[in-house]
Design a protein around this motif. Sequence first.
Motif, PDB file in Angstrom:
ATOM      1  N   ALA A 162       3.783   3.397 -16.434  1.00 28.93           N
ATOM      2  CA  ALA A 162       3.504   2.048 -16.273  1.00 28.93           C
ATOM      3  C   ALA A 162       2.774   2.498 -14.724  1.00 28.93           C
ATOM      4  CB  ALA A 162       4.746   1.576 -15.324  1.00 28.93           C
ATOM      5  N   MET A 163       2.674   3.016 -13.866  1.00 29.90           N
ATOM      6  CA  MET A 163       1.697   3.191 -12.809  1.00 29.90           C
ATOM      7  C   MET A 163       0.076   3.501 -13.108  1.00 29.90           C
ATOM      8  SD  MET A 163       2.979   2.385  -9.813  1.00 29.90           S
ATOM      9  CE  MET A 163       1.831   2.912  -8.740  1.00 29.90           C
ATOM     10  N   GLN A 164       0.154   4.176 -14.333  1.00 33.59           N
ATOM     11  CA  GLN A 164      -0.971   4.126 -14.673  1.00 33.59           C
ATOM     12  C   GLN A 164      -1.647   3.241 -15.004  1.00 33.59           C
ATOM     13  OE1 GLN A 164      -2.630   7.525 -14.424  1.00 33.59           O
ATOM     14  NE2 GLN A 164      -0.789   8.073 -13.452  1.00 33.59           N
ATOM     15  N   GLY A 184       7.016  -7.668  -8.353  1.00 38.50           N
ATOM     16  CA  GLY A 184       8.750  -6.380  -8.285  1.00 38.50           C
ATOM     17  C   GLY A 184       9.652  -7.063  -7.469  1.00 38.50           C
ATOM     18  N   GLU A 185      10.157  -6.295  -7.364  1.00 36.23           N
ATOM     19  CA  GLU A 185      11.339  -5.961  -6.163  1.00 36.23           C
ATOM     20  C   GLU A 185      10.752  -5.371  -5.062  1.00 36.23           C
ATOM     21  OE1 GLU A 185      14.710  -3.416  -7.781  1.00 36.23           O
ATOM     22  OE2 GLU A 185      14.702  -4.818  -9.812  1.00 36.23           O
ATOM     23  N   THR A 186      11.799  -6.108  -4.326  1.00 35.06           N
ATOM     24  CA  THR A 186      11.704  -5.028  -2.574  1.00 35.06           C
ATOM     25  C   THR A 186      10.959  -3.662  -2.871  1.00 35.06           C
ATOM     26  OG1 THR A 186      11.775  -5.069  -0.460  1.00 35.06           O
ATOM     27  CG2 THR A 186      13.697  -5.267  -1.762  1.00 35.06           C
ATOM     28  N   GLY A 187      10.453  -3.215  -1.590  1.00 35.21           N
ATOM     29  CA  GLY A 187      10.358  -2.082  -1.545  1.00 35.21           C
ATOM     30  C   GLY A 187       9.183  -1.561  -2.875  1.00 35.21           C
ATOM     31  N   THR A 188       8.858  -1.961  -4.079  1.00 31.29           N
ATOM     32  CA  THR A 188       7.917  -1.071  -4.805  1.00 31.29           C
ATOM     33  C   THR A 188       6.856  -1.198  -4.966  1.00 31.29           C
ATOM     34  OG1 THR A 188       7.985  -3.562  -5.881  1.00 31.29           O
ATOM     35  CG2 THR A 188       9.869  -1.854  -7.117  1.00 31.29           C
ATOM     36  N   GLY A 189       5.934  -1.688  -3.390  1.00 29.57           N
ATOM     37  CA  GLY A 189       4.816  -0.856  -3.049  1.00 29.57           C
ATOM     38  C   GLY A 189       3.430  -2.209  -3.571  1.00 29.57           C
ATOM     39  N   LYS A 190       4.217  -3.166  -3.759  1.00 30.79           N
ATOM     40  CA  LYS A 190       2.779  -4.477  -3.736  1.00 30.79           C
ATOM     41  C   LYS A 190       2.210  -4.986  -2.528  1.00 30.79           C
ATOM     42  CE  LYS A 190       6.432  -7.479  -3.665  1.00 30.79           C
ATOM     43  NZ  LYS A 190       7.868  -6.830  -3.590  1.00 30.79           N
ATOM     44  N   GLU A 191       2.605  -4.562  -1.310  1.00 32.25           N
ATOM     45  CA  GLU A 191       1.876  -4.541   0.487  1.00 32.25           C
ATOM     46  C   GLU A 191       0.733  -3.565  -0.058  1.00 32.25           C
ATOM     47  OE1 GLU A 191       1.948  -6.037   3.794  1.00 32.25           O
ATOM     48  OE2 GLU A 191      -0.473  -4.189   3.341  1.00 32.25           O
ATOM     49  N   LEU A 192       1.374  -1.781  -0.860  1.00 35.53           N
ATOM     50  CA  LEU A 192       0.238  -1.194  -0.482  1.00 35.53           C
ATOM     51  C   LEU A 192      -0.914  -1.776  -1.622  1.00 35.53           C
ATOM     52  CD1 LEU A 192      -0.149   1.459   0.488  1.00 35.53           C
ATOM     53  CD2 LEU A 192       1.399   2.815  -1.333  1.00 35.53           C
ATOM     54  N   ASN A 370      14.593   1.048  -3.937  1.00 33.15           N
ATOM     55  CA  ASN A 370      12.685   1.286  -4.290  1.00 33.15           C
ATOM     56  C   ASN A 370      11.458   1.909  -3.941  1.00 33.15           C
ATOM     57  OD1 ASN A 370      12.880  -0.170  -7.304  1.00 33.15           O
ATOM     58  ND2 ASN A 370      13.183  -2.058  -6.083  1.00 33.15           N
ATOM     59  N   ILE A 371      11.260   2.588  -3.498  1.00 29.52           N
ATOM     60  CA  ILE A 371      10.603   3.515  -2.744  1.00 29.52           C
ATOM     61  C   ILE A 371      10.505   3.380  -2.137  1.00 29.52           C
ATOM     62  CG2 ILE A 371       7.736   3.987  -2.750  1.00 29.52           C
ATOM     63  CD1 ILE A 371       7.659   2.866  -5.348  1.00 29.52           C
ATOM     64  N   ARG A 372      10.657   2.403  -0.626  1.00 25.46           N
ATOM     65  CA  ARG A 372      11.130   2.082   0.812  1.00 25.46           C
ATOM     66  C   ARG A 372      12.299   3.458   0.947  1.00 25.46           C
ATOM     67  NH1 ARG A 372      10.773  -3.057   1.302  1.00 25.46           N
ATOM     68  NH2 ARG A 372       8.671  -3.258   2.396  1.00 25.46           N
ATOM     69  N   LEU A 374      13.744   5.073  -0.730  1.00 24.32           N
ATOM     70  CA  LEU A 374      13.096   6.556  -1.371  1.00 24.32           C
ATOM     71  C   LEU A 374      12.934   7.200   0.379  1.00 24.32           C
ATOM     72  CD1 LEU A 374      12.958   9.364  -3.320  1.00 24.32           C
ATOM     73  CD2 LEU A 374      10.684   8.162  -4.027  1.00 24.32           C
ATOM     74  N   ARG A 375      11.863   6.973   0.792  1.00 25.90           N
ATOM     75  CA  ARG A 375      10.781   7.529   1.498  1.00 25.90           C
ATOM     76  C   ARG A 375      11.946   7.846   1.760  1.00 25.90           C
ATOM     77  NH1 ARG A 375       6.846   3.312   4.828  1.00 25.90           N
ATOM     78  NH2 ARG A 375       9.540   3.074   5.834  1.00 25.90           N
ATOM     79  N   ASN A 376      12.812   6.260   3.588  1.00 23.54           N
ATOM     80  CA  ASN A 376      13.764   5.910   4.323  1.00 23.54           C
ATOM     81  C   ASN A 376      14.226   7.751   3.841  1.00 23.54           C
ATOM     82  OD1 ASN A 376      12.011   4.503   5.467  1.00 23.54           O
ATOM     83  ND2 ASN A 376      13.984   2.965   5.189  1.00 23.54           N
ATOM     84  N   LEU A 474      16.988  -8.772   5.708  1.00 25.89           N
ATOM     85  CA  LEU A 474      17.424  -8.223   4.255  1.00 25.89           C
ATOM     86  C   LEU A 474      16.487  -7.571   3.783  1.00 25.89           C
ATOM     87  CD1 LEU A 474      18.274 -12.772   3.204  1.00 25.89           C
ATOM     88  CD2 LEU A 474      20.032 -10.165   2.958  1.00 25.89           C
ATOM     89  N   ARG A 475      15.601  -7.720   4.402  1.00 27.74           N
ATOM     90  CA  ARG A 475      14.559  -6.748   3.777  1.00 27.74           C
ATOM     91  C   ARG A 475      14.502  -5.635   4.059  1.00 27.74           C
ATOM     92  NH1 ARG A 475       8.356  -8.218   4.108  1.00 27.74           N
ATOM     93  NH2 ARG A 475       8.738  -9.940   2.780  1.00 27.74           N
ATOM     94  N   SER A 476      14.551  -5.638   5.554  1.00 23.85           N
ATOM     95  CA  SER A 476      15.106  -4.074   5.856  1.00 23.85           C
ATOM     96  C   SER A 476      16.225  -3.291   5.492  1.00 23.85           C
ATOM     97  CB  SER A 476      14.576  -3.730   7.427  1.00 23.85           C
ATOM     98  OG  SER A 476      16.145  -4.225   7.928  1.00 23.85           O
TER      99      SER A 476
HETATM  100  N1  ATP Z   1       2.687   4.245  -5.231  1.00 25.58           N
HETATM  101  C1  ATP Z   1       3.903   4.262  -4.208  1.00 25.58           C
HETATM  102  N2  ATP Z   1       3.125   5.424  -3.289  1.00 25.58           N
HETATM  103  C2  ATP Z   1       3.306   6.168  -1.960  1.00 25.58           C
HETATM  104  N3  ATP Z   1       3.904   4.824  -1.770  1.00 25.58           N
HETATM  105  C3  ATP Z   1       4.482   4.406  -1.402  1.00 25.58           C
HETATM  106  C4  ATP Z   1       4.207   3.522  -3.067  1.00 25.58           C
HETATM  107  N4  ATP Z   1       4.538   2.438  -3.447  1.00 25.58           N
HETATM  108  C5  ATP Z   1       5.470   2.356  -2.158  1.00 25.58           C
HETATM  109  N5  ATP Z   1       5.319   2.754  -1.160  1.00 25.58           N
HETATM  110  C6  ATP Z   1       5.912   2.665  -0.244  1.00 25.58           C
HETATM  111  O1  ATP Z   1       6.956   2.143  -0.029  1.00 25.58           O
HETATM  112  C7  ATP Z   1       6.714   1.616   0.933  1.00 25.58           C
HETATM  113  C8  ATP Z   1       7.491   0.230   0.418  1.00 25.58           C
HETATM  114  O2  ATP Z   1       5.905  -0.537  -0.174  1.00 25.58           O
HETATM  115  P1  ATP Z   1       5.231  -1.950   0.028  1.00 25.58           P
HETATM  116  O3  ATP Z   1       5.635  -2.318   1.971  1.00 25.58           O
HETATM  117  O4  ATP Z   1       4.248  -1.536  -0.531  1.00 25.58           O
HETATM  118  O5  ATP Z   1       6.604  -2.749  -1.143  1.00 25.58           O
HETATM  119  P2  ATP Z   1       6.567  -4.085  -0.716  1.00 25.58           P
HETATM  120  O6  ATP Z   1       6.785  -4.190  -2.146  1.00 25.58           O
HETATM  121  O7  ATP Z   1       5.651  -4.819  -0.346  1.00 25.58           O
HETATM  122  O8  ATP Z   1       7.665  -4.398  -0.078  1.00 25.58           O
HETATM  123  P3  ATP Z   1       8.586  -5.999   0.079  1.00 25.58           P
HETATM  124  O9  ATP Z   1       8.215  -6.844  -1.264  1.00 25.58           O
HETATM  125  O10 ATP Z   1      10.012  -5.970   0.787  1.00 25.58           O
HETATM  126  O11 ATP Z   1       7.405  -6.431   1.013  1.00 25.58           O
HETATM  127  C9  ATP Z   1       5.637   1.642   1.846  1.00 25.58           C
HETATM  128  O12 ATP Z   1       6.079   2.429   3.172  1.00 25.58           O
HETATM  129  C10 ATP Z   1       4.842   2.259   0.785  1.00 25.58           C
HETATM  130  O13 ATP Z   1       3.606   2.941   1.636  1.00 25.58           O
END
Ligand code: ATP
Length: 482
Positions: A162-164, A184-192, A370-372, A374-376, A474-476
Amino acid sequence: MNQDPKHNPASETKPVDEQYRVLVIDDEPSICWAFETLFASQGHQVVTASSAEEGFQLACQTPPDLVLLDVRLPGQSGLELLPKLKQQIGNCPVIVMTAFGDLETAVAAVKRGATDYLTKPFELQQVKQVCDAALRSSFDAELKKPTIDRSQRGKLIGQSAAMQQVFRQIALVAQSDLSVLITGETGTGKELVASAIHLHSHRAQAPYLPIAPVALNPELIESELFGHIRGAFTGAETDRVGLFEMAHGGTVMLDEIGDLPMNIQVKLLRVLEHGEFMRVGDTETRHADVRVLAATNCDLRKAMAEGKFREDLYYRLSGLQIHLPPLRGRKDDLNMLARHFFSQVSQADPQQAMDDDLCSQLAERNWQGNIRELRNAVEHAAVVSRGRTMTLQDFPDPMDETIGDEETSGTLDDVVNQWIDSLLADDETADLQSQLIRRFEPLLIKKVLISTKGNRAAAAERLGIHRGTLREKLRSYQMDND
Ligand SMILES: Nc1ncnc2c1ncn2[C@@H]1O[C@H](COP(=O)(O)OP(=O)(O)OP(=O)(O)O)[C@@H](O)[C@H]1O
């Protein structure tokens, strides 16, 4: 390539006595001249701007090492500019200059991210001291950070199929000016993903402005996005440039696009279709050279069916759609991500600190945030384990378990007391107050939302907070998964 928009390479790599780039934003030519003379005599490079807007553009084009910002400027004031400037230039120190020196302005400046402030008229010797201290402290702050591989910060990690596919889509779309809808759900990396698209596009040197309209004052969203002219409404004392104008030549990322009010949706459509907009209260049509990226964690098709989202805007925005699956659906990525986050905060060997057994146990979790989340969790565990091999006990409870598990027979006082005792038993625990709030606030919010049958506007009213604030909370707390 570093993909963190807030990354400021200049402040990370220069020794203290090297040449700096100083940006002076002041409409008084004599002040600009004085700074140019002072800094040039020390071998630094000085660029000057006579308005907030011009200063912002310059800061976006080449990140400065130090900014001197006047509060009183024609158009947008220095204080108004400050948060956006800080967002763009990260750790670079900003010294605010005010002719009045009143406490309120100073406090407001520091609250918005100023490193220090100077009261006009000032002695050049004093200016020199304040600027040297600001540069030194920003440099020292960088040095004090653990030696970690910062080139990896903000990097998109993933090896799952999926990431590829996501990487492929980013590569294909980055060079075009196509709008992209990232879901994508919150914290899945949309902003990144959005910032990666910008950084790999021909707009990379121009501003990248991520905006969450829901976090803006609803009365002022239009003015924030498109600007206003003097007298457009009560309180509009000067003309103001909006975010679309500030991002000229660059990219605007609209987060939570599903929450955009209908009247703004129409205006956004005009920007997307014709590249045109008007400041609030103005009759002049302006041209926007801006790429629009949008993100959402809600189902826009449902919002369209309910008449809350315009169909034409949906099709216009989703020139291409990139979907980020939840972490629980791509466990291949989990080990890699967890070790990556660990290496961002620790010098220890991630492979040793997080063995395969631990990673398999972590993969059993639901990772609702999601990834947020996991990171925390990894950052928390890295602190608790203090360098030894980590175990599952070092990790905080999963979000989905901590929320709503407070059925207890004791009185509220008993429960809180027990919880406080457990924290006090660990001498290392700091931030007790914020820990208390983070422990109990989600429960309050959850119960209120249940009582309002999920209606967030009503819940915000019941809680006595703004709807945007509720959304942020809610997001945090990673409760924003609808
Ligand atoms: N594929 C990835 N590789 C590395 N770090 C990631 C990845 N996806 C997300 N992260 C990290 O996870 C955290 C949440 O990512 P991000 O803010 O992009 O999510 P989001 O989908 O925009 O969340 P929201 O919908 O709540 O705004 C950030 O710290 C981001 O750096």
